[in-house]
Motif scaffolding. Structure first.
Motif, PDB file in Angstrom:
ATOM      1  N   TYR A 243       0.838  -1.201   0.000  1.00  0.00           N
ATOM      2  CA  TYR A 243       0.000   0.000   0.000  1.00  0.00           C
ATOM      3  C   TYR A 243       0.876   1.256   0.000  1.00  0.00           C
ATOM      4  O   TYR A 243       0.611   2.229  -0.722  1.00  0.00           O
ATOM      5  CB  TYR A 243      -0.891  -0.056   1.240  1.00  0.00           C
ATOM      6  N   ASN A 244       1.948   1.243   0.779  1.00  0.00           N
ATOM      7  CA  ASN A 244       2.872   2.377   0.813  1.00  0.00           C
ATOM      8  C   ASN A 244       3.658   2.521  -0.485  1.00  0.00           C
ATOM      9  O   ASN A 244       4.004   3.632  -0.887  1.00  0.00           O
ATOM     10  CB  ASN A 244       3.852   2.224   1.973  1.00  0.00           C
ATOM     11  N   ARG A 247       1.823   3.439  -6.610  1.00  0.00           N
ATOM     12  CA  ARG A 247       1.666   4.814  -7.070  1.00  0.00           C
ATOM     13  C   ARG A 247       0.444   5.466  -6.423  1.00  0.00           C
ATOM     14  O   ARG A 247      -0.647   4.887  -6.383  1.00  0.00           O
ATOM     15  CB  ARG A 247       1.518   4.816  -8.589  1.00  0.00           C
ATOM     16  N   SER A 248       0.628   6.673  -5.910  1.00  0.00           N
ATOM     17  CA  SER A 248      -0.483   7.416  -5.312  1.00  0.00           C
ATOM     18  C   SER A 248      -1.515   7.760  -6.376  1.00  0.00           C
ATOM     19  O   SER A 248      -1.152   8.221  -7.470  1.00  0.00           O
ATOM     20  CB  SER A 248       0.015   8.706  -4.652  1.00  0.00           C
ATOM     21  N   GLU A 253      -3.704   1.307  -5.334  1.00  0.00           N
ATOM     22  CA  GLU A 253      -3.786   1.869  -3.990  1.00  0.00           C
ATOM     23  C   GLU A 253      -5.049   1.397  -3.253  1.00  0.00           C
ATOM     24  O   GLU A 253      -4.962   0.846  -2.155  1.00  0.00           O
ATOM     25  CB  GLU A 253      -3.742   3.388  -4.082  1.00  0.00           C
ATOM     26  N   ASP A 302       5.247   9.889   5.459  1.00  0.00           N
ATOM     27  CA  ASP A 302       4.137  10.155   4.534  1.00  0.00           C
ATOM     28  C   ASP A 302       3.557   8.866   3.965  1.00  0.00           C
ATOM     29  O   ASP A 302       2.860   8.893   2.938  1.00  0.00           O
ATOM     30  CB  ASP A 302       4.599  11.059   3.395  1.00  0.00           C
ATOM     31  N   LYS A 304       1.250   5.974   2.931  1.00  0.00           N
ATOM     32  CA  LYS A 304      -0.206   5.976   2.766  1.00  0.00           C
ATOM     33  C   LYS A 304      -0.887   5.039   3.752  1.00  0.00           C
ATOM     34  O   LYS A 304      -2.042   5.240   4.128  1.00  0.00           O
ATOM     35  CB  LYS A 304      -0.549   5.565   1.330  1.00  0.00           C
TER      36      LYS A 304
END
Length: 429
Positions: A243-244, A247-248, A253, A302, A304
């Motif tokens: 998850y981290n 790609r945002s 995600e 940071d 996610k």
């Protein structure tokens, strides 16, 4: 001719007046038309069918039973009622015509007694045709029989007891199956991540990924099987890492977020309902929460997964103290042993710095143990002689003064119990 000109002249000068027409007879005004009421859609009638499971096993952990629908139908809800004896329902799942399993949330870890009214499930959101109902149940003590009512808006479901699914045991874990089902998940993640953001290729890969995630979660929730503790924790850590890493804003995600949430849900159900093969004593939960805490500290600031993983970590930690409360009650410890437990966690609470991850947990666990010790002392003091009580009074008066082994308020309650039993007259007021 002259007459016409004369009349015209009089009209021009306003000399001739016509009588006003006689007004019509007065009438009551007509009431306004009533507003149009919105027509409510007629409610679909509910049809019910009944199935029964007799001679439910008394083997620990229960057995898996299946009620088959002679004709597959979409179901609206279920009702469960004990027709004989007491039982525990560990889980209930609907089996669709595509062999997918839909967990019935209201029927996880519930106890039924024949004196109770029928228990209703939630309303089902799936419109899929259901071919069977799987029930994992155990009789509690004597004989037990269970009645299941199924409701549909199409027609009355016809339920028949299928073959009892034999040998539910802790050897039936699905670790290997989940490992196989993780491969296509990873394949479509790789394809999605290598696609241009927003491209048709990414969207296509994302749709395939959703289906693979759905299949993985459904398999993990299958009644009558389980994921081992070690593999479940491995999956949670893996999904958090992925998850981290992805790609945002991409399609991978939400997929990993759903997988992390689903594995946590499996863990919670096991903790809360003490399912067979997945029992979590307080020491195991503390260990898991501390491992999660270490992992969280190593995550990027940071990351996610941080908010979700933090929630999961704290929930597991809080489950530990609640599980300890159940354990300390079930253990029925004597006064000394319960007080020793309380003192152990109280010292840990005092030693932990403010803000420490387990500080409040240690405080809660010490409080549960001290309550058990107090109850035990009330029982045991009646059997003590004067000398035994006096020695305890001396001991706990010293502990109350120091405040380093037990809270002063707890020591004061101990002393009050010991004093009240001295010849039936209180020593302290």
């Amino acid at each position: 001719m002259y007459l016409r000109f004369a009349v015209l002249a009089l009209l021009v000068h306003g000399q001739i007046a016509f009588a006003a027409p006689e007004p019509p007879k007065s009438e009551l005004p007509k009431p306004p038309a009533p507003p149009n009421r919105p027509t409510e859609p007629p409610q679909s009638p509910l049809y019910e069918g009944v199935g029964r499971i007799d001679q439910i096993t008394r083997d620990r952990g229960g057995d898996l039973y299946r009620l088959d629908l002679i004709k597959s139908l979409p179901l609206v809800r279920l009702e469960a009622k004990s027709k004989l004896g007491r039982m525990k329902i560990y889980s209930v799942a609907l089996v669709t015509d595509k062999n997918e399993k839909v967990q019935v949330r209201q029927f996880v870890g519930v106890n039924l007694d024949e004196t109770q009214a029928p228990m209703s499930s939630e309303m089902f959101q799936t419109a899929a045709n259901i071919t069977g109902i799987e029930v994992l149940a155990e009789a509690m003590g004597g004989e037990a029989a269970l009645e299941i009512k199924a409701f549909s808006t199409k027609e009355a479901p016809r339920l028949t007891l299928g073959n009892r699914i034999p040998s539910f045991s802790c050897k039936r874990n699905i670790d290997a199956l989940l490992k196989d089902k993780l491969d296509p998940v990873q394949l479509w993640v790789k394809r999605a991540e290598s696609s241009a953001p927003g491209s048709v290729q990414e969207k296509f890969a994302g749709n395939q990924l959703k289906e693979q995630v759905k299949d993985f979660v459904a398999t993990m929730n299958t009644a009558g099987s389980y994921t081992s503790h070690a593999y479940l924790i491995t999956l949670m850590n893996f999904f958090a890492d992925q998850y981290n890493a992805v790609r945002s804003g991409g399609v991978s995600e939400p997929a990993y977020k759903d997988l992390l949430t689903a594995t946590y849900d499996v863990l919670v159900i096991a903790i809360q309902n003490e399912l067979p093969c997945r029992r979590y004593p307080s020491d195991v939960l503390l260990s898991v929460s501390m491992d999660f805490n270490k992992k969280l500290k190593a995550m990027p600031a940071d990351g996610k997964a941080r908010p979700l993983f933090t929630t999961i970590m704290n929930k597991v930690r809080d489950f530990a103290s609640e599980q300890y409360r159940k354990e300390i009650i079930a253990a029925n410890l004597n006064f000394r042993d319960a007080d020793t437990e309380g003192s152990k966690y109280f010292k840990m609470y005092l030693a932990a710095p403010d803000g420490d991850f387990l500080k409040d947990t240690s405080k809660s666990m010490s409080a549960y143990a001290f309550v058990a010790a107090e109850q035990a002392l009330k029982r045991e003091v009646k059997m003590m002689d004067i000398e035994q009580r006096f020695q305890l009074i001396v001991e706990y008066q010293g502990k109350m003064n120091s405040g380093t082994e037990i809270p002063q308020a707890v020591a004061a309650r101990y002393l009050n119990i010991l004093a009240e039993e001295t010849y039936g007259f209180p020593l302290f007021h």
